[in-house]
Design a protein around this motif. Structure first.
Motif: not given
Length: 154
Positions: A52-55, A61-64, A100-102
């Motif tokens: 998980e990417r922090e900061n 994050k939305k673009a990724r 959602y990322d997870r």
């Protein structure tokens, strides 16, 4: 003349078979014992672990997540997740974006995501949350929207 050209074309193959004959024959011929044309690999390919990417800034994050929703490797999830992200990602909170990322990056098999979203299989507890409920609602498509292509990025 034609025979000379043909021999020159076969020269790289002859060199390969003479140097690495066991390798060439083993992987390019059928396995008589199993009857398969191409033997199955002995091990699964290595998949890097999810970190998980922090900061990470919300805009990054939305673009990724928008990009990752579109490039799934299977058309079904590409269509489901790209239309879902196009509709809901902009209004998601940081917590929902993390969920959602997870969801889209932690399972190593995209078919699992597809089966959970369509209700074919029960969703595991770690992914059974508000975002999954929203995705299941999106998949039900109560308004009968036509979703046969991914939405434009911008």
């Amino acid at each position: 003349m034609a025979q000379h050209i043909f021999c020159r074309l076969l020269m790289p193959i002859r060199q390969l078979t003479s140097k690495h004959s066991g390798y060439f024959v083993r992987y390019l011929s059928s396995d008589i014992s199993s009857g398969d044309m191409y033997p199955s690999p002995q091990t699964e390919p290595w998949i890097p672990p999810y970190v998980e990417r922090e900061n990470e800034p919300a805009s990054f994050k939305k673009a990724r997540l928008l990009y990752q929703s579109r490039k799934r490797g299977m058309l079904e999830n590409g269509l489901i997740l790209s239309t879902f992200a196009s509709r809901y990602l902009e209004g998601m909170s940081d917590n929902h974006m993390s969920l959602y990322d997870r969801l889209i990056n932690l399972p190593s098999n995209d078919w699992d995501i597809y089966y959970w979203a369509t209700g074919v299989r029960e969703t595991p507890e770690e992914f059974n949350n508000e975002v999954m409920d929203l995705l299941k609602e999106h998949v039900r498509n109560k308004d009968k929207e036509s979703r046969f292509k991914q939405p434009d990025l911008y």
